[in-house]
Motif scaffolding. Structure first.
Motif, PDB file in Angstrom:
ATOM      1  N   PRO A   1       0.801  -1.275  -0.257  1.00  0.00           N
ATOM      2  CA  PRO A   1      -0.468  -0.019  -0.274  1.00  0.00           C
ATOM      3  C   PRO A   1       1.016   1.450   0.156  1.00  0.00           C
ATOM      4  O   PRO A   1       0.717   2.591  -0.682  1.00  0.00           O
ATOM      5  N   ILE A   2       1.583   0.955   0.448  1.00  0.00           N
ATOM      6  CA  ILE A   2       2.694   3.318   1.007  1.00  0.00           C
ATOM      7  C   ILE A   2       3.575   2.609  -0.156  1.00  0.00           C
ATOM      8  O   ILE A   2       4.496   2.029  -0.993  1.00  0.00           O
ATOM      9  N   LYS A   3       3.915   3.630  -0.893  1.00  0.00           N
ATOM     10  CA  LYS A   3       4.697   3.358  -2.273  1.00  0.00           C
ATOM     11  C   LYS A   3       6.364   4.393  -1.691  1.00  0.00           C
ATOM     12  O   LYS A   3       5.895   5.704  -0.987  1.00  0.00           O
ATOM     13  N   GLY A   4       7.272   4.701  -1.635  1.00  0.00           N
ATOM     14  CA  GLY A   4       8.046   5.417  -1.871  1.00  0.00           C
ATOM     15  C   GLY A   4       8.418   6.380  -2.409  1.00  0.00           C
ATOM     16  O   GLY A   4       6.832   7.073  -3.672  1.00  0.00           O
ATOM     17  N   THR A   5      10.171   7.570  -2.588  1.00  0.00           N
ATOM     18  CA  THR A   5       9.816   8.105  -3.911  1.00  0.00           C
ATOM     19  C   THR A   5      10.674   8.262  -5.197  1.00  0.00           C
ATOM     20  O   THR A   5      11.782   7.417  -4.732  1.00  0.00           O
ATOM     21  N   VAL A   6      10.394   8.424  -6.121  1.00  0.00           N
ATOM     22  CA  VAL A   6      11.527   8.666  -6.929  1.00  0.00           C
ATOM     23  C   VAL A   6      11.662  10.255  -7.820  1.00  0.00           C
ATOM     24  O   VAL A   6      10.878  10.331  -7.326  1.00  0.00           O
ATOM     25  N   SER A   7      13.219  10.218  -8.669  1.00  0.00           N
ATOM     26  CA  SER A   7      12.728  11.167  -9.000  1.00  0.00           C
ATOM     27  C   SER A   7      12.474  10.564 -10.505  1.00  0.00           C
ATOM     28  O   SER A   7      13.162   9.619 -11.078  1.00  0.00           O
ATOM     29  N   GLY A   8      12.713  11.503 -11.625  1.00  0.00           N
ATOM     30  CA  GLY A   8      12.906  11.493 -13.154  1.00  0.00           C
ATOM     31  C   GLY A   8      12.120  10.541 -13.868  1.00  0.00           C
ATOM     32  O   GLY A   8      11.442  10.232 -13.261  1.00  0.00           O
ATOM     33  N   ARG A   9      12.353   9.252 -14.431  1.00  0.00           N
ATOM     34  CA  ARG A   9      11.126   8.635 -14.802  1.00  0.00           C
ATOM     35  C   ARG A   9      10.804   7.112 -14.222  1.00  0.00           C
ATOM     36  O   ARG A   9      10.165   6.763 -15.025  1.00  0.00           O
ATOM     37  N   LEU A  10      11.408   6.966 -13.319  1.00  0.00           N
ATOM     38  CA  LEU A  10      11.541   5.977 -12.426  1.00  0.00           C
ATOM     39  C   LEU A  10      10.004   5.359 -11.103  1.00  0.00           C
ATOM     40  O   LEU A  10       9.178   6.857 -11.335  1.00  0.00           O
ATOM     41  N   MET A  11       9.312   4.298 -11.355  1.00  0.00           N
ATOM     42  CA  MET A  11       8.264   4.125 -11.287  1.00  0.00           C
ATOM     43  C   MET A  11       8.376   3.937  -9.763  1.00  0.00           C
ATOM     44  O   MET A  11       8.689   3.661  -9.215  1.00  0.00           O
ATOM     45  N   ALA A  12       7.763   4.868  -8.648  1.00  0.00           N
ATOM     46  CA  ALA A  12       7.670   4.310  -7.206  1.00  0.00           C
ATOM     47  C   ALA A  12       7.395   3.526  -6.842  1.00  0.00           C
ATOM     48  O   ALA A  12       6.132   2.944  -7.119  1.00  0.00           O
ATOM     49  N   GLY A  13       8.059   2.557  -6.074  1.00  0.00           N
ATOM     50  CA  GLY A  13       8.075   1.648  -5.540  1.00  0.00           C
ATOM     51  C   GLY A  13       7.472   0.844  -4.044  1.00  0.00           C
ATOM     52  O   GLY A  13       7.242   2.034  -3.138  1.00  0.00           O
TER      53      GLY A  13
ATOM     54  N   ARG B   1      11.472   1.921 -14.701  1.00  0.00           N
ATOM     55  CA  ARG B   1      10.171   2.390 -15.562  1.00  0.00           C
ATOM     56  C   ARG B   1       8.855   1.709 -14.901  1.00  0.00           C
ATOM     57  O   ARG B   1       8.091   2.882 -15.041  1.00  0.00           O
ATOM     58  N   GLY B   2       8.676   1.029 -14.884  1.00  0.00           N
ATOM     59  CA  GLY B   2       7.056   0.202 -14.454  1.00  0.00           C
ATOM     60  C   GLY B   2       6.272   0.196 -15.554  1.00  0.00           C
ATOM     61  O   GLY B   2       7.539  -0.539 -16.340  1.00  0.00           O
ATOM     62  N   GLY B   3       5.064   0.189 -15.664  1.00  0.00           N
ATOM     63  CA  GLY B   3       4.321  -0.002 -16.673  1.00  0.00           C
ATOM     64  C   GLY B   3       4.748  -1.276 -16.935  1.00  0.00           C
ATOM     65  O   GLY B   3       3.201  -2.053 -18.403  1.00  0.00           O
ATOM     66  N   ALA B   4       4.684  -2.028 -16.531  1.00  0.00           N
ATOM     67  CA  ALA B   4       4.302  -4.123 -16.981  1.00  0.00           C
ATOM     68  C   ALA B   4       3.882  -4.530 -15.496  1.00  0.00           C
ATOM     69  O   ALA B   4       4.465  -4.388 -14.559  1.00  0.00           O
ATOM     70  N   ASP B   5       2.189  -4.864 -15.525  1.00  0.00           N
ATOM     71  CA  ASP B   5       2.552  -5.932 -13.924  1.00  0.00           C
ATOM     72  C   ASP B   5       4.060  -6.775 -14.230  1.00  0.00           C
ATOM     73  O   ASP B   5       3.857  -7.227 -12.357  1.00  0.00           O
ATOM     74  N   GLU B   6       5.056  -7.622 -14.991  1.00  0.00           N
ATOM     75  CA  GLU B   6       5.660  -8.100 -14.200  1.00  0.00           C
ATOM     76  C   GLU B   6       6.692  -7.318 -13.343  1.00  0.00           C
ATOM     77  O   GLU B   6       7.321  -8.214 -12.431  1.00  0.00           O
ATOM     78  N   VAL B   7       7.117  -6.406 -13.226  1.00  0.00           N
ATOM     79  CA  VAL B   7       7.680  -5.919 -12.897  1.00  0.00           C
ATOM     80  C   VAL B   7       7.355  -5.908 -10.517  1.00  0.00           C
ATOM     81  O   VAL B   7       8.256  -6.166  -9.831  1.00  0.00           O
TER      82      VAL B   7
END
Length: 139
Positions: free
Chosen positions: A44-56, A94-100
């Motif tokens: 439920p809780i996401k971290g922070t990132v900069s740029g084009r990365l997706m927060a995990g 960068r995320g974008g797929a369920d596999e990540v």
């Protein structure tokens, strides 16, 4: 003809739909399997990132010390160690797929999570994704 009543009904229905879509976007707290393994890194809780990365998702270290290895599996070199209570972020790129959102598996089928700092600093290493070592941050 009184138009207030239909307008109130429509607005009430819209607010229920909007609230439902917000609730649907939050991730459930992941449950480990019977062996304590987390095969998904989504929480439920996401971290922070900069740029084009997706927060995990954020995960807390629960063991006294946690080795982070260069590759998935115990035969790979230890890159760094984390202390109990430390926060880690699942590195989903960068995320974008369920596999990540699925953790990588070693040769024995055990899940390993690639991690970065809670603020997004890349560690380039993997921790064992098991309840003995990490647990999802829930608040």
């Amino acid at each position: 003809m009184n138009l207030q009543k239909p307008t109130v009904i429509v607005l009430t229905m819209f607010s229920w739909i909007a609230a439902g879509s917000v609730l649907a976007q939050t991730s459930p707290v992941p449950k480990p399997d019977r062996n304590g393994n987390y095969f998904s890194n989504d929480a439920p809780i996401k971290g922070t990132v900069s740029g084009r990365l997706m927060a995990g998702s954020l995960w807390q270290v629960v063991s006294r010390g946690l080795n982070c290895r260069s590759q998935k599996g115990t035969r790979h070199r230890i890159v760094r160690q984390f202390k109990q209570g430390g926060l880690l972020q699942a590195d989903v790129g960068r995320g974008g797929a369920d596999e990540v959102l699925l953790n990588a598996k070693d040769e024995n089928g055990n899940p390993w999570m690639r991690v970065r700092s809670a603020q997004g600093t890349n560690y380039n290493c993997y921790v064992r994704a098991n309840r003995l070592y990490i647990q999802p941050k829930t608040r």
